[in-house]
Design an enzyme around this catalytic site. Structure first.
Site, PDB file in Angstrom:
ATOM      1  N   GLY A  93       0.863  -1.041  -0.027  1.00 50.54           N
ATOM      2  CA  GLY A  93       0.056   0.107   0.014  1.00 50.54           C
ATOM      3  C   GLY A  93       0.765   1.223   0.057  1.00 50.54           C
ATOM      4  O   GLY A  93       0.328   2.447  -0.076  1.00 50.54           O
ATOM      5  N   ASP A 206      -6.640 -10.545  -7.949  1.00 47.93           N
ATOM      6  CA  ASP A 206      -7.044  -9.209  -7.950  1.00 47.93           C
ATOM      7  C   ASP A 206      -6.312  -8.678  -9.342  1.00 47.93           C
ATOM      8  O   ASP A 206      -6.667  -7.621  -9.624  1.00 47.93           O
ATOM      9  CB  ASP A 206      -6.324  -8.516  -6.840  1.00 47.93           C
ATOM     10  CG  ASP A 206      -4.860  -8.485  -6.855  1.00 47.93           C
ATOM     11  OD1 ASP A 206      -4.125  -8.928  -7.807  1.00 47.93           O
ATOM     12  OD2 ASP A 206      -4.211  -8.072  -5.746  1.00 47.93           O
ATOM     13  N   HIS A 209      -1.325  -8.092  -8.570  1.00 46.61           N
ATOM     14  CA  HIS A 209      -0.028  -8.769  -7.874  1.00 46.61           C
ATOM     15  C   HIS A 209       0.280  -9.981  -8.678  1.00 46.61           C
ATOM     16  O   HIS A 209      -0.485 -10.948  -8.916  1.00 46.61           O
ATOM     17  CB  HIS A 209      -0.507  -8.920  -6.511  1.00 46.61           C
ATOM     18  CG  HIS A 209      -0.626  -7.644  -5.756  1.00 46.61           C
ATOM     19  ND1 HIS A 209      -2.042  -7.054  -5.445  1.00 46.61           N
ATOM     20  CD2 HIS A 209       0.273  -6.453  -5.040  1.00 46.61           C
ATOM     21  CE1 HIS A 209      -1.856  -5.994  -4.916  1.00 46.61           C
ATOM     22  NE2 HIS A 209      -0.385  -5.658  -4.636  1.00 46.61           N
TER      23      HIS A 209
END
Length: 236
Positions: A93, A206, A209
């Protein structure tokens, strides 16, 4: 009674101190930057690479031995005649702003603050969140400037903007990494996710990644470049 209360309070203080100290130690250990010197089986200090980035460096969603730093360390040790330790300083993040704020902290415990090589991989979260390219540029340039001034060999791992923010945003963002490479004369790997991005077979659910196979491809492509730069840094 007073002695008992004093003993209880002191014991509580002691337990809290130990708990906080242990948590602090674990935090440092999780980044691989505990100050103990890494050595190979000959007793010589291992070459140290600081992989400084976000979740792509941290190994988000992957198991032990599957992430970027683990696979890179294994590849380098199989392809070089020195022992190499790759330190995982990836924070999931993290943006370029976050990276800039913790760079000194990440460098400090490593051989007097000077690893043999830094791989700088930041910017993906800036692009995903639509952070102003001017902010990202300022942060990336500042970090590379710091590393250059400290005479630390640096490989910039570039990132590309997604199309979602428009062509103008993409143009401004995508020039950051080539420009910093040129400005400070540091090597550039143009796109960290080269050969992996947008391929569902090489990414986690997702779509952002890399899975373990995707990381392997990144290592295959980046490995020789990192090996060459590390060898040059060690010969200086």
């Amino acid at each position: 009674m007073r002695n008992f209360l004093q003993y209880t309070q002191n014991s509580l203080f002691y337990r809290r101190f130990i708990t906080i100290f242990f948590a602090f130690w674990v935090t440092f250990a999780s980044f691989g930057v505990v100050s103990a010197t890494v050595q190979d089986n000959t007793g010589k200090a291992a070459v140290e690479i600081l992989a400084f980035g976000d979740s792509l460096t941290a190994g988000y969603g992957l198991g032990p031995g599957e992430g970027f730093t683990e696979q890179l360390q294994k590849w380098l040790n199989a392809n070089m005649n020195v022992s190499v330790k790759v330190i995982n300083a990836g924070v999931s993040g993290d943006t370029s702003t976050g990276g800039r704020s913790r760079l000194d902290w990440a460098l400090a415990p490593i051989k007097g603050g000077k690893p043999d090589l830094v791989i700088l991989e930041l910017g993906a979260n800036d692009a995903l969140r639509g952070v102003s390219p001017e902010i990202t540029r300022d942060n990336i340039f500042a970090m590379v400037k710091t590393l250059k001034e400290r005479n630390i060999s640096t490989l910039v791992a570039g990132m590309l903007a997604t199309p979602s923010w428009g062509a103008d945003y993409g143009k401004k963002f995508n020039t950051i990494f080539p420009d910093v490479s040129k400005e400070y004369a540091v090597p550039l790997y143009p796109f960290f996710l080269d050969g992996v991005a947008a391929d569902s077979a090489l990414n986690q659910a997702d779509g952002l990644h890399p899975n373990v196979e995707g990381v392997s491809i990144i290592i295959e492509r980046m490995g020789p470049i990192i090996k060459r730069q590390l060898a040059a840094a060690l010969s200086d």
